[in-house]
Design a protein around this motif. Structure first.
Motif, PDB file in Angstrom:
ATOM      1  N   PRO A  30       0.496  -1.024   0.423  1.00  0.00           N
ATOM      2  CA  PRO A  30      -0.068  -0.124   0.366  1.00  0.00           C
ATOM      3  C   PRO A  30       0.935   1.488  -0.148  1.00  0.00           C
ATOM      4  N   SER A  31       0.518   1.803  -0.627  1.00  0.00           N
ATOM      5  CA  SER A  31       0.811   3.756  -0.940  1.00  0.00           C
ATOM      6  C   SER A  31       1.512   4.112   0.563  1.00  0.00           C
ATOM      7  N   THR A  32       1.196   3.733   1.282  1.00  0.00           N
ATOM      8  CA  THR A  32       1.775   4.291   3.149  1.00  0.00           C
ATOM      9  C   THR A  32       3.065   3.539   3.468  1.00  0.00           C
ATOM     10  N   PHE A  54      -0.254   3.237   9.512  1.00  0.00           N
ATOM     11  CA  PHE A  54      -0.508   2.605   8.062  1.00  0.00           C
ATOM     12  C   PHE A  54      -1.263   1.822   7.384  1.00  0.00           C
ATOM     13  N   VAL A  55      -1.793   1.155   8.193  1.00  0.00           N
ATOM     14  CA  VAL A  55      -2.545  -0.134   7.717  1.00  0.00           C
ATOM     15  C   VAL A  55      -4.170   0.042   8.373  1.00  0.00           C
ATOM     16  N   MET A 111      -6.205   4.960  11.140  1.00  0.00           N
ATOM     17  CA  MET A 111      -7.514   4.433   9.781  1.00  0.00           C
ATOM     18  C   MET A 111      -8.107   3.346  10.093  1.00  0.00           C
ATOM     19  N   ARG A 143      -1.583   9.955   5.406  1.00  0.00           N
ATOM     20  CA  ARG A 143      -2.094   9.112   5.758  1.00  0.00           C
ATOM     21  C   ARG A 143      -2.914   8.002   4.433  1.00  0.00           C
ATOM     22  N   THR A 163      -3.842   8.852   1.389  1.00  0.00           N
ATOM     23  CA  THR A 163      -2.518   8.425   0.326  1.00  0.00           C
ATOM     24  C   THR A 163      -3.256   6.600  -0.013  1.00  0.00           C
ATOM     25  N   TYR A 164      -3.522   5.708   1.453  1.00  0.00           N
ATOM     26  CA  TYR A 164      -4.400   5.368   1.644  1.00  0.00           C
ATOM     27  C   TYR A 164      -5.325   4.388   0.747  1.00  0.00           C
ATOM     28  N   ARG A 194      -6.506   6.523  -2.037  1.00  0.00           N
ATOM     29  CA  ARG A 194      -6.059   6.830  -3.021  1.00  0.00           C
ATOM     30  C   ARG A 194      -5.730   5.260  -3.933  1.00  0.00           C
ATOM     31  N   ASP A 195      -5.178   4.135  -3.135  1.00  0.00           N
ATOM     32  CA  ASP A 195      -4.546   2.932  -3.375  1.00  0.00           C
ATOM     33  C   ASP A 195      -6.009   2.330  -3.908  1.00  0.00           C
TER      34      ASP A 195
END
Lengths: 318, 305
Positions: A199-201, A242-243, B145, B174, B177-178, B180-181
């Motif tokens: 993932p981009s993060t 981050f996720v 998130m 973040r 960004t997340y 966007r995926d």
């Protein structure tokens, strides 16, 4: 610099191993060849060589490690060195000593080889400038972990016969991974096609300019891959920072049979360990026929024997 | 109207508005078997199908169903006040045929099972289309998130932190960004919570009334920050409600920079200004607050853009 000049004619013309970025492709290949020999030595009943006899190797680990530290310890001992482990929890660092003072103290004990792991990127480089012996980087923060990249390359080469033109997908927490950085440099140096999947993060900024193809989707990133390297996701990064969660990460980025099915039939599955089953890798894949995770550990000792021997050859003899 | 009845229906003498054809003209709409056969001035001359029910609209507007992207519904958690059923009836009465429900319910819609719950309840009880928005952060806490991928698979159409802004820029970065995926749209309430401590637009009017004010900058600063983060993450972003002329300019500038952004303006900010608060008419307390007449005109101009 002077050390490099002194060893110009050596197959390993460096005083330290601080990172893969310091190595030429032919030096990497020479180390892998040397490691192949070390594999043979390690598989004999008598594993003891004498090339490091009388040498002192200190393993200085500022960060906890089981396999890397024991791997370096075994490697040193199999070459005949006196190996001392310095666990940082018992050291004066906890009492407030600076890294440079620690280096000076250790240096006064006249070690020949210093194996260092530190949580800060660049700490091993700083230490190497302050000591008179050879320094091996056993991992500095998210910067480099050169012996891991070497052992990964050795493992791949033993199964595929080459590195060049193989497609290698590195998956997971690229942003915080020293393993990823060292592998990206090494695999590119030897002509592999490197992909990163995350993932981009979990991708560092500028990743597209690091000589890799970037994927956010596992099925796209693993398509026709010759080798898949999974990276560990640390617990503090899986709960929303981050996720979002373990289950979401596993759903989209965990290596399971379904995602792996798009890779080549003879794909190699690798993981630097320690792995989280059910987070970044399915238990059945980790234990499956394509998994080389256990073999990587064996190659680790061999690669570390190779680098210690190469460095020792450059040490002064009187 | 009963579109699924076998009897054809003619809506005559209507003001037919169809944005897809840029149409705004007097005319009729002919409907049979649940399908619109003709709509507009030309339909007025076609006569009615045999047996049709004819409704004289007396000049009322007939247009495609409206979509409300920001609907707070009491279900789940406050069913004693409002349910998806009653909210959908209110929507239909106002010509709104699709609603997006906000996730700031009790519990917060931050789990795929809860998205599923909304969709099932809507299917069973609502009379308009219901598309749930899901939480951007867990429990709308603004820090961790939410499961964008799983929530999207469950049927969430976009992600928002409700009426709370995500204060932490790193978290917001973040998140975008997340998201966007997953090609997910992030809808954000742009109001700095520290600056926005008041009950109406900050300024002379609030000062004379002795009321605490929400400065325009509370909105502008958060919006400008967000658009910088959109620039970093290259995600899809919708500013939920903007209310100031500067905000409209910020959005225009962002679009010129190539950002994939949109902004919403409430009907209140197109029809009222802070003077309507008058003698403490508290039902005009809203977030963002009603601004001044210049802002109102800027909002109308922004819509026209």
């Amino acid at each position: 610099m002077t050390a490099t000049d002194t060893h110009r004619d050596s197959p390993y013309p460096h005083r330290h191993l601080l990172g893969i970025e310091c190595l030429h492709p032919h030096e990497i290949l020479r180390l892998l060849d040397r490691a192949e020999e070390a594999v043979e030595v390690s598989r004999q009943v008598n594993k003891r060589k004498q090339v490091l006899q009388g040498r002192t190797q200190i393993n200085l680990f500022f960060e906890n490690s089981t396999r890397t530290q024991s791997s370096f310890e075994l490697a040193g001992k199999r070459l005949g060195a006196d190996v001392m482990n310095m666990a940082v929890s018992h050291s004066s660092v906890k009492k407030g000593e600076t890294l440079i003072d620690t280096a000076a103290t250790l240096n006064a004990m006249n070690p020949d080889l210093l194996v260092v792991r530190h949580h800060a990127a660049g700490a091993v480089h700083l230490l190497a400038r302050k000591v008179g012996c050879s320094v091996v980087n056993a991992g500095d923060g998210p910067h480099e972990h050169p012996t891991q990249a070497l052992l990964d390359a050795l493992t791949i080469r033993r199964h595929k016969g080459k590195i060049a033109r193989l497609t290698v997908a590195i998956c997971g927490d690229i942003a915080h991974s020293r393993v990823a950085r060292s592998n990206i440099i090494l695999l590119n140096a030897l002509g592999a096609r490197v992909r990163v999947v995350a993932p981009s993060t979990l991708l560092p900024s500028g990743i597209a300019k690091m000589g890799v193809e970037v994927f956010n989707d596992m099925r796209a990133g693993l398509k026709d891959a010759d080798s898949v390297m999974m990276l560990r996701l640390q617990r503090e990064r899986m709960n929303g920072a981050f996720v979002p969660s373990v289950r979401e990460y596993y759903r989209y980025y965990g290596l399971d049979a379904e995602k792996l099915s798009v890779a080549r039939d003879d794909v190699l599955v690798m993981h630097p360990g320690p792995m989280n089953r059910g987070v970044e890798i399915d238990a059945s894949i980790a234990a499956g026929p394509q998994s080389l995770i256990r073999e990587q550990v064996e190659m680790g000792v061999a690669v570390r024997m190779a680098i210690l021997e190469a460095l020792a050859a450059n040490l002064p003899n009187q | 109207m009963a579109l699924d009845t076998p009897r054809p229906l003619v809506l005559s003498n209507a003001r037919v508005i169809d944005p897809a054809r840029a149409l705004d003209a007097p005319g009729s709409i002919i409907i049979a078997d649940g399908t619109i056969l003709a709509a507009g001035p030309e339909a007025a001359n076609q006569g009615a199908p045999y047996g049709a029910e004819i409704v004289d609209c007396k000049g009322a507007i007939a247009c495609p169903g409206l979509v409300d992207m920001c609907v707070s519904v009491g279900e789940p958690g406050a069913e004693h006040r409002e349910t998806l059923a009653s909210a959908s009836q209110a929507a239909a009465a106002g010509g709104v045929t699709t609603i997006c429900t906000m996730p700031d319910t009790d519990p917060v819609i931050d789990d795929p099972a809860l998205v599923d719950f909304i969709l099932r309840r809507a299917r069973d009880t609502a009379i308009v289309n219901v598309h749930p928005l899901a939480a951007l952060t867990k429990g709308l806490n603004g820090m961790e998130m939410a499961e964008i991928g799983l929530l999207q698979e469950a049927g969430a159409v976009a992600f928002t932190n409700g009426h709370k802004s995500v204060e932490n820029a790193q978290v917001m970065r973040r998140m975008m960004t997340y998201a966007r995926d997953f090609d997910a749209l992030v809808i954000h309430h742009t109001e700095d919570p520290d600056l926005a401590g008041g009950v109406m637009n900050a300024g002379l009017n609030a000062s004379w009334k002795g009321l605490s004010g929400v400065p325009r900058e509370a909105e502008i600063i958060m919006l400008e920050r967000d658009l910088r983060l959109v620039g970093m993450s290259r995600g899809k972003y919708h500013a939920n409600l903007i209310s100031t002329s500067d905000s409209a300019d910020v959005v225009r500038t962002g679009k010129k920079r190539g950002l994939d952004i949109t902004a919403g303006i409430s009907i209140n900010h197109l029809t009222h200004n802070e003077n309507d608060i008058g003698a403490y008419r508290t039902f005009f307390k809203m977030s963002p607050p009603l601004r001044d007449e210049d802002d109102l005109e800027a909002m109308i101009a922004a819509i026209a853009d």
